[in-house]
Design a protein around this motif. Structure first.
Motif, PDB file in Angstrom:
ATOM      1  N   VAL A 167      33.564  -7.107  31.260  1.00  0.00           N
ATOM      2  CA  VAL A 167      34.036  -5.830  31.794  1.00  0.00           C
ATOM      3  C   VAL A 167      35.274  -6.037  32.656  1.00  0.00           C
ATOM      4  N   ALA A 168      35.259  -7.081  33.478  1.00  0.00           N
ATOM      5  CA  ALA A 168      36.420  -7.368  34.325  1.00  0.00           C
ATOM      6  C   ALA A 168      37.663  -7.599  33.475  1.00  0.00           C
ATOM      7  N   ALA A 169      37.526  -8.365  32.399  1.00  0.00           N
ATOM      8  CA  ALA A 169      38.669  -8.634  31.524  1.00  0.00           C
ATOM      9  C   ALA A 169      39.193  -7.353  30.890  1.00  0.00           C
ATOM     10  N   THR A 170      38.280  -6.533  30.389  1.00  0.00           N
ATOM     11  CA  THR A 170      38.681  -5.286  29.740  1.00  0.00           C
ATOM     12  C   THR A 170      39.324  -4.319  30.726  1.00  0.00           C
ATOM     13  N   ALA A 171      38.716  -4.188  31.897  1.00  0.00           N
ATOM     14  CA  ALA A 171      39.229  -3.252  32.895  1.00  0.00           C
ATOM     15  C   ALA A 171      40.627  -3.646  33.356  1.00  0.00           C
ATOM     16  N   LEU A 172      40.830  -4.914  33.614  1.00  0.00           N
ATOM     17  CA  LEU A 172      42.144  -5.353  34.083  1.00  0.00           C
ATOM     18  C   LEU A 172      43.206  -5.149  33.015  1.00  0.00           C
ATOM     19  N   ALA A 173      42.870  -5.466  31.771  1.00  0.00           N
ATOM     20  CA  ALA A 173      43.823  -5.259  30.681  1.00  0.00           C
ATOM     21  C   ALA A 173      44.182  -3.785  30.541  1.00  0.00           C
ATOM     22  N   ALA A 174      43.192  -2.914  30.687  1.00  0.00           N
ATOM     23  CA  ALA A 174      43.462  -1.478  30.574  1.00  0.00           C
ATOM     24  C   ALA A 174      44.315  -0.989  31.727  1.00  0.00           C
ATOM     25  N   ALA A 175      44.023  -1.454  32.947  1.00  0.00           N
ATOM     26  CA  ALA A 175      44.803  -1.025  34.109  1.00  0.00           C
ATOM     27  C   ALA A 175      46.261  -1.444  33.979  1.00  0.00           C
ATOM     28  N   LEU A 176      46.495  -2.612  33.415  1.00  0.00           N
ATOM     29  CA  LEU A 176      47.865  -3.113  33.244  1.00  0.00           C
ATOM     30  C   LEU A 176      48.549  -2.528  32.018  1.00  0.00           C
ATOM     31  N   GLY A 177      47.815  -1.769  31.224  1.00  0.00           N
ATOM     32  CA  GLY A 177      48.415  -1.149  30.051  1.00  0.00           C
ATOM     33  C   GLY A 177      48.660  -2.099  28.909  1.00  0.00           C
ATOM     34  N   GLU A 178      47.926  -3.190  28.847  1.00  0.00           N
ATOM     35  CA  GLU A 178      48.135  -4.153  27.773  1.00  0.00           C
ATOM     36  C   GLU A 178      47.764  -3.519  26.435  1.00  0.00           C
ATOM     37  N   GLY A 179      48.697  -3.567  25.515  1.00  0.00           N
ATOM     38  CA  GLY A 179      48.471  -2.981  24.202  1.00  0.00           C
ATOM     39  C   GLY A 179      48.727  -1.499  24.121  1.00  0.00           C
ATOM     40  N   THR A 180      49.035  -0.852  25.245  1.00  0.00           N
ATOM     41  CA  THR A 180      49.250   0.595  25.231  1.00  0.00           C
ATOM     42  C   THR A 180      50.553   1.014  25.890  1.00  0.00           C
ATOM     43  N   ARG A 181      51.192   0.101  26.625  1.00  0.00           N
ATOM     44  CA  ARG A 181      52.403   0.399  27.395  1.00  0.00           C
ATOM     45  C   ARG A 181      52.174   1.443  28.479  1.00  0.00           C
ATOM     46  N   ALA A 182      50.954   1.657  28.897  1.00  0.00           N
ATOM     47  CA  ALA A 182      50.688   2.714  29.872  1.00  0.00           C
ATOM     48  C   ALA A 182      49.708   2.199  30.924  1.00  0.00           C
ATOM     49  N   ALA A 183      50.246   1.604  31.978  1.00  0.00           N
ATOM     50  CA  ALA A 183      49.405   1.173  33.084  1.00  0.00           C
ATOM     51  C   ALA A 183      48.823   2.386  33.784  1.00  0.00           C
ATOM     52  N   GLY A 184      47.738   2.171  34.523  1.00  0.00           N
ATOM     53  CA  GLY A 184      47.136   3.291  35.223  1.00  0.00           C
ATOM     54  C   GLY A 184      45.778   2.932  35.786  1.00  0.00           C
ATOM     55  N   PRO A 185      45.036   3.941  36.224  1.00  0.00           N
ATOM     56  CA  PRO A 185      43.742   3.692  36.873  1.00  0.00           C
ATOM     57  C   PRO A 185      42.629   3.424  35.879  1.00  0.00           C
ATOM     58  N   VAL A 186      41.640   2.668  36.337  1.00  0.00           N
ATOM     59  CA  VAL A 186      40.431   2.354  35.583  1.00  0.00           C
ATOM     60  C   VAL A 186      39.244   2.618  36.500  1.00  0.00           C
ATOM     61  N   HIS A 187      38.176   3.152  35.963  1.00  0.00           N
ATOM     62  CA  HIS A 187      36.981   3.450  36.767  1.00  0.00           C
ATOM     63  C   HIS A 187      35.776   2.691  36.217  1.00  0.00           C
ATOM     64  N   LEU A 188      35.198   1.850  37.053  1.00  0.00           N
ATOM     65  CA  LEU A 188      33.945   1.178  36.737  1.00  0.00           C
ATOM     66  C   LEU A 188      32.871   1.717  37.685  1.00  0.00           C
ATOM     67  N   ASN A 189      31.894   2.388  37.124  1.00  0.00           N
ATOM     68  CA  ASN A 189      30.781   2.909  37.923  1.00  0.00           C
ATOM     69  C   ASN A 189      29.618   1.928  37.820  1.00  0.00           C
ATOM     70  N   ILE A 190      29.072   1.528  38.974  1.00  0.00           N
ATOM     71  CA  ILE A 190      28.130   0.411  39.019  1.00  0.00           C
ATOM     72  C   ILE A 190      26.825   0.875  39.656  1.00  0.00           C
ATOM     73  N   PRO A 191      25.855   1.308  38.865  1.00  0.00           N
ATOM     74  CA  PRO A 191      24.571   1.722  39.424  1.00  0.00           C
ATOM     75  C   PRO A 191      23.756   0.510  39.869  1.00  0.00           C
ATOM     76  N   LEU A 192      23.115   0.609  41.015  1.00  0.00           N
ATOM     77  CA  LEU A 192      22.398  -0.526  41.603  1.00  0.00           C
ATOM     78  C   LEU A 192      21.054  -0.064  42.154  1.00  0.00           C
ATOM     79  N   ARG A 193      20.031  -0.882  41.920  1.00  0.00           N
ATOM     80  CA  ARG A 193      18.721  -0.644  42.496  1.00  0.00           C
ATOM     81  C   ARG A 193      18.493  -1.593  43.664  1.00  0.00           C
ATOM     82  N   GLU A 194      17.531  -1.242  44.501  1.00  0.00           N
ATOM     83  CA  GLU A 194      17.147  -2.147  45.581  1.00  0.00           C
ATOM     84  C   GLU A 194      16.445  -3.367  44.985  1.00  0.00           C
TER      85      GLU A 194
END
Length: 593
Positions: A167-194
């Motif tokens: 996920v980290a690899a994919t998110a960073l590539a998307a934020a940098l716009g790799e393969g799309t020429r369009a950098a921008g924001p990425v949202h990772l929602n992380i649900p957590l239990r106790e």
């Protein structure tokens, strides 16, 4: 069943997953983490602190998520590498929306990591729980609602660790716009239990320092169950084929327009093609021999602006109606060079290209007409030089007259033109200049000449929010590694008050060299020059548009631990801007409405 809180010395699935995710980002180049405190996000925050102690990241703590978001935005603006902003669940996530929208429209990479309650608690009235997945869908390049971590991984061999690293690899590539020429924001929602936190795994530092993560899943190869969504551009989109540079054939009378974040490529084309350069002050392209001074007035001239037949646009122009009108004309060919932000297509027929080059001989007659008009329209804001002969004269009345003239210059109050001129003159290539979306940026755009300095402004949506936080992020990134320079931000009093919470820095955090210069005219005078001033009554205009304020900036500076100076003359302003800067300075400049 309620699970008792885990001691930091024990392991917890939430912490191991947070370690895998953040180590995956750090190993791939992320160096800044911005954290807003919260309970549900504690595993992410504590791992961030562990990475800071290991010397692998710079950690910035902000209690206000809106400030945190824009701080991360400023870091990315300057460095080109996204910062990760971490927050807890609920309204904390919503407070990141302004920074996410600006990042989307301006094409700035940003990693948004939001902790969440587990899925079974959504929609049943659980505390601090809302539907966070999809909250930013229209604005993000990629989004994922991650699975709830269930396992402790003592030796980094579990599938869960590999998945979060992927996920980290994919998110960073998307934020940098790799393969799309369009950098921008990425949202990772992380649900957590106790339990929500435990001891950091022993492998954290080793994974965060991998030069080339060998066990990382290739981008886009993780299972579909892990990735839900992909709003905006989406990392899975087929990358566009490289496009040859568009050739500008000679003939049409052409100008180059450089909007926000255009960068030096606009000046380079104007220089090599022999085109007039209409460069906004926030473009990073207002330099070189072909810069057009007072371009707004010249665009209104029929023989100049009215005779334009072709426009090449870089960046995002937003500061003048004259440029907007030019780009909206149906008799003008508009060629927009794709950048990281939203494409420009105001006439509905703009041709978007990846690159452009000039061909053939330059139209020297056309260029000459613009350059002569530019020189004639240039505004000289240089303070008058002292009368050296008069000051040294033995004739009493001549000497007295020269002294009086010099005193008048020294006592002359600062107006808006003098303010922006002083700031422009004080800023050099190793400095950074940030403009807020206030009346002052338009004054600067109208009167300042060319100079090659690094300029930032949030013109994606041109809102007044987050200006101080963005400038703080710019300062932090530009001064990494003890690099020299001062970051100066110019804004009006309402933009300052809107982001006043960004003045707060935690004790012990590094203080950047930052000057916040506030042109204080007591309210929103930008509306005095807009249509509303002609239709609103005086009382209503003052109440709901001008919105007068009488905040005491000196007391605010004292409360937040900033050095404060109030200057009213050009001499005092020059001294304040150029005095050795160490830490944070608030400079207030009173202005007439």
């Amino acid at each position: 069943m309620t699970v008792a809180p885990t001691e930091r010395g024990a392991s917890a699935p939430a912490t191991d997953a947070a370690a895998a995710l953040l180590a995956g980002l750090v190993s791939r180049g992320v160096r800044h983490l911005v954290v807003s405190p919260g309970s549900r996000s504690q595993a992410l925050a504590l791992v961030a602190a562990d990475l800071e102690r290991a010397g692998l990241v710079r950690l910035h703590v902000r209690i206000d998520e809106r400030v945190a978001g824009f701080t991360a935005l400023g870091i990315a603006r300057e460095s080109g590498m996204p910062a990760a902003v971490i927050c807890t669940s609920g309204t904390a996530v919503a407070n990141l929306l302004p920074a996410v929208l600006e990042a989307h429209h301006a094409g700035v990479p940003l990693l948004v990591l939001t902790a969440d309650r587990p899925p079974e608690l959504r929609g049943i009235g659980a505390n601090q729980t809302t539907r966070q997945p999809g909250l930013f869908r229209a604005a993000v390049r990629y989004e994922a609602d991650l699975p709830v971590p269930e396992k402790v991984d003592p030796d980094a061999t579990a599938e869960q660790t590999a998945d979060f690293d992927a996920v980290a690899a994919t998110a960073l590539a998307a934020a940098l716009g790799e393969g799309t020429r369009a950098a921008g924001p990425v949202h990772l929602n992380i649900p957590l239990r106790e339990p929500l936190a435990g001891a950091a795994p022993d492998w954290l530092v080793a994974r965060a320092t991998r030069p080339d993560p060998a066990d990382a899943v290739a981008e886009g190869e993780a299972s579909g169950a892990l990735y839900q969504g992909g709003g905006g551009i989406g990392i899975a989109d087929v990358p566009p084929e490289p496009e040859a540079a568009f050739a500008l054939v000679p003939g049409p009378r052409t100008v180059v327009v450089a909007g926000a974040d255009a960068g030096p490529a606009a000046e380079d084309l104007a220089h090599h093609g022999g085109f007039p350069l209409i460069a906004e002050i926030v473009s990073g392209a207002r330099f070189g021999r072909h810069v057009v001074h007072s371009y707004r007035a010249l665009l209104r001239e029929p023989e100049l602006g009215g005779s334009v037949e072709r426009v090449v646009v870089f960046g995002h122009p937003t500061l003048s109606r004259e440029v907007t009108h030019l780009l909206g004309r149906d008799d003008v060919e508009v060629i927009a060079v794709r950048g990281p932000g939203e494409p420009v297509n105001l006439n509905g027929a703009t041709h978007a290209v990846d690159a452009v080059r000039a061909t053939g001989e330059a139209d020297r007659v056309w260029l000459g007409e613009w350059m002569r008009a530019s020189r004639a329209a240039a505004v000289d804001l240089t303070p008058p030089a002292p009368d050296a002969d008069g000051l040294s004269s033995a004739v009493p009345h001549e000497r007295l007259g020269a002294i009086n003239a010099e005193v008048e210059v020294m006592r002359a109050p600062v107006d808006r033109a003098a303010l922006v001129d002083a700031l422009w003159r004080a800023t050099w290539p190793h400095d950074r200049l940030v403009f807020g979306s206030s009346r002052l940026v338009r004054v600067a755009d109208d009167v300042l000449g060319g100079k090659k300095v690094a300029v930032h402004a949030n013109r994606g949506l041109a809102g007044i929010d987050g200006t101080i936080a963005t400038a703080t992020g710019v300062a932090l990134a530009s001064q990494d590694g003890e690099r020299p320079g001062v970051t100066r931000v110019l804004l009006g009093d309402l933009a300052f008050l809107h982001d006043v919470g960004a003045l707060l820095l935690p004790p012990g955090e590094h203080e950047p060299r930052l000057q916040v210069i506030v042109g204080n005219d007591g309210g929103g005078t930008i509306f005095d020059g807009l249509e509303v001033a002609a239709v609103a009554g005086d009382d209503a205009m003052r109440r709901v548009q001008y919105t007068p304020q009488n905040a005491r900036l000196e007391q605010l500076a004292l409360a937040y631990g900033w050095e404060y100076r109030r200057v009213t003359t050009r001499v005092a302003l020059d001294q304040a801007l150029t005095a050795p800067a160490g830490g944070r300075q608030l400079i207030e400049v009173p202005l007439e409405r």
